[in-house]
Design an enzyme around this catalytic site. Sequence first.
Site, PDB file in Angstrom:
ATOM      1  N   LYS A  33       6.338  -1.420  -2.091  1.00 37.61           N
ATOM      2  CA  LYS A  33       6.005  -1.258  -3.387  1.00 37.61           C
ATOM      3  C   LYS A  33       5.748   0.404  -3.352  1.00 37.61           C
ATOM      4  O   LYS A  33       5.197   1.325  -2.450  1.00 37.61           O
ATOM      5  CB  LYS A  33       4.440  -1.688  -2.875  1.00 37.61           C
ATOM      6  CG  LYS A  33       3.424  -1.591  -4.600  1.00 37.61           C
ATOM      7  CD  LYS A  33       2.494  -1.913  -4.894  1.00 37.61           C
ATOM      8  CE  LYS A  33       1.535  -1.542  -4.310  1.00 37.61           C
ATOM      9  NZ  LYS A  33       0.788  -0.376  -4.865  1.00 37.61           N
ATOM     10  N   LYS A  63       2.035   0.042 -13.768  1.00 40.27           N
ATOM     11  CA  LYS A  63       0.490   0.001 -14.658  1.00 40.27           C
ATOM     12  C   LYS A  63       0.969   0.613 -15.752  1.00 40.27           C
ATOM     13  O   LYS A  63      -0.182   1.464 -16.076  1.00 40.27           O
ATOM     14  CB  LYS A  63      -0.318   0.478 -13.651  1.00 40.27           C
ATOM     15  CG  LYS A  63      -0.731  -0.643 -12.664  1.00 40.27           C
ATOM     16  CD  LYS A  63      -2.034  -0.545 -12.226  1.00 40.27           C
ATOM     17  CE  LYS A  63      -2.757  -1.231 -11.233  1.00 40.27           C
ATOM     18  NZ  LYS A  63      -1.606  -0.349  -9.696  1.00 40.27           N
ATOM     19  N   THR A 116      -9.148  -4.750  -9.881  1.00 37.18           N
ATOM     20  CA  THR A 116      -9.755  -5.092  -8.924  1.00 37.18           C
ATOM     21  C   THR A 116     -11.023  -4.095  -8.092  1.00 37.18           C
ATOM     22  O   THR A 116     -11.521  -4.586  -8.180  1.00 37.18           O
ATOM     23  CB  THR A 116      -9.242  -5.794  -7.813  1.00 37.18           C
ATOM     24  OG1 THR A 116      -8.112  -4.583  -7.096  1.00 37.18           O
ATOM     25  CG2 THR A 116      -8.874  -6.504  -7.628  1.00 37.18           C
ATOM     26  N   ARG A 179      -6.159  -8.368   4.153  1.00 41.89           N
ATOM     27  CA  ARG A 179      -6.396  -7.640   5.009  1.00 41.89           C
ATOM     28  C   ARG A 179      -6.638  -8.600   6.642  1.00 41.89           C
ATOM     29  O   ARG A 179      -7.313  -9.778   6.155  1.00 41.89           O
ATOM     30  CB  ARG A 179      -8.340  -7.152   5.152  1.00 41.89           C
ATOM     31  CG  ARG A 179      -8.263  -5.722   4.748  1.00 41.89           C
ATOM     32  CD  ARG A 179      -7.697  -5.138   4.971  1.00 41.89           C
ATOM     33  NE  ARG A 179      -7.492  -3.304   4.033  1.00 41.89           N
ATOM     34  CZ  ARG A 179      -6.792  -3.474   3.170  1.00 41.89           C
ATOM     35  NH1 ARG A 179      -6.136  -3.732   3.175  1.00 41.89           N
ATOM     36  NH2 ARG A 179      -7.577  -2.321   2.238  1.00 41.89           N
ATOM     37  N   GLY A 208      -1.003  -2.264   2.422  1.00 46.62           N
ATOM     38  CA  GLY A 208      -1.026  -0.552   2.391  1.00 46.62           C
ATOM     39  C   GLY A 208      -1.398   0.014   3.953  1.00 46.62           C
ATOM     40  O   GLY A 208      -0.968  -0.396   4.863  1.00 46.62           O
TER      41      GLY A 208
HETATM   42  O1  C5P Z   1      -4.244   0.250   1.688  1.00 42.87           O
HETATM   43  P1  C5P Z   1      -4.077  -1.070   0.630  1.00 42.87           P
HETATM   44  O2  C5P Z   1      -4.072  -2.467   1.452  1.00 42.87           O
HETATM   45  O3  C5P Z   1      -5.482  -1.779  -0.163  1.00 42.87           O
HETATM   46  O4  C5P Z   1      -3.430  -1.013  -0.260  1.00 42.87           O
HETATM   47  C1  C5P Z   1      -3.431  -1.966  -2.260  1.00 42.87           C
HETATM   48  C2  C5P Z   1      -1.873  -1.475  -2.675  1.00 42.87           C
HETATM   49  O5  C5P Z   1      -2.253  -2.699  -3.327  1.00 42.87           O
HETATM   50  C3  C5P Z   1      -3.035  -0.331  -3.052  1.00 42.87           C
HETATM   51  O6  C5P Z   1      -1.278   0.830  -3.676  1.00 42.87           O
HETATM   52  C4  C5P Z   1      -2.999  -0.214  -4.318  1.00 42.87           C
HETATM   53  O7  C5P Z   1      -3.085   0.389  -5.490  1.00 42.87           O
HETATM   54  C5  C5P Z   1      -2.628  -1.594  -5.257  1.00 42.87           C
HETATM   55  N1  C5P Z   1      -3.778  -2.005  -5.569  1.00 42.87           N
HETATM   56  C6  C5P Z   1      -5.030  -2.865  -5.415  1.00 42.87           C
HETATM   57  N2  C5P Z   1      -5.855  -3.526  -6.242  1.00 42.87           N
HETATM   58  C7  C5P Z   1      -5.088  -3.411  -7.471  1.00 42.87           C
HETATM   59  C8  C5P Z   1      -3.794  -3.338  -8.141  1.00 42.87           C
HETATM   60  C9  C5P Z   1      -2.860  -2.721  -6.671  1.00 42.87           C
HETATM   61  O8  C5P Z   1      -5.513  -2.685  -4.085  1.00 42.87           O
HETATM   62  N3  C5P Z   1      -5.938  -5.080  -8.510  1.00 42.87           N
END
Ligand code: C5P
Length: 231
Positions: A33, A63, A116, A179, A208
């Site tokens: 992504k 988005k 979220t 997670r 991420g």
């Molecule tokens: O680092 P992490 O696992 O939290 O990353 C989650 C990814 O998903 C980030 O790129 C974040 O911007 C994206 N995201 C999110 N929640 C959303 C939409 C996108 O965490 N509702």
Amino acid sequence: MSDDRLIVALDLPNVIAGLELAKTLGDAVSFYKIGLGMLTGGGLALANELKQEHGKRIFLDMKFFDIGATVEAAVRGIAQFDLDFLTVHGDPHVVRAAREGAGGSDLKILAVTVLTSLDRADLDASCIKAGNMTDLVQERAAHAFDAGADGVIASPQEAALIRALPQAAGKLIVTPGVRPAGATLGDQKRVTTPAQAIANGADHIVVGRPIWQATDPRAAAQAILDELASA
Ligand code: C5P
């Protein structure tokens, strides 16, 4: 091809850092992504390079939200590249325009239900109608599907509710906020484990920081893949 249910968020500043991580992850990861944080760091160039030269699948997390004509033009431009997923906000006029712009290409349009990071107080401040968050998410998902979205982005805790919608049959549910057990949450609040997200009805999970911030990103990705394989 590795398990493409895992999408790794390349939340890194530029193409060089992104390519380096993709090289470290190697064959273990097949879906990435790329989001707005890398827009000025060559995000689209990286998307094309990973797709064309390395055979990876690409989720462009833009988005989009604008008047229909502008969304349609933007999506038509992106649909010329051979990418896989693109996000727009789930407002029906935006989704309809994006669908039109994607035309007959293979680009899947994913709708964001409610970010979220927002809570009810944020929705009040934006004059969004009363009601609890879960109901709003489910309603927005239904409207987005009706408007032609190929899927939605949702928290893994909302995935089961969305999966239960009649309109969700054959549609994609992609969940960030995942997670592995014991991992740092960061700013994510409504998380589940990778296996639980899939059990709740997600087709893909987006992860991420637990991967790119790990001392050994490849081992971190592999642990998630192992969990998915045994789920
Ligand atoms: O680092 P992490 O696992 O939290 O990353 C989650 C990814 O998903 C980030 O790129 C974040 O911007 C994206 N995201 C999110 N929640 C959303 C939409 C996108 O965490 N509702």
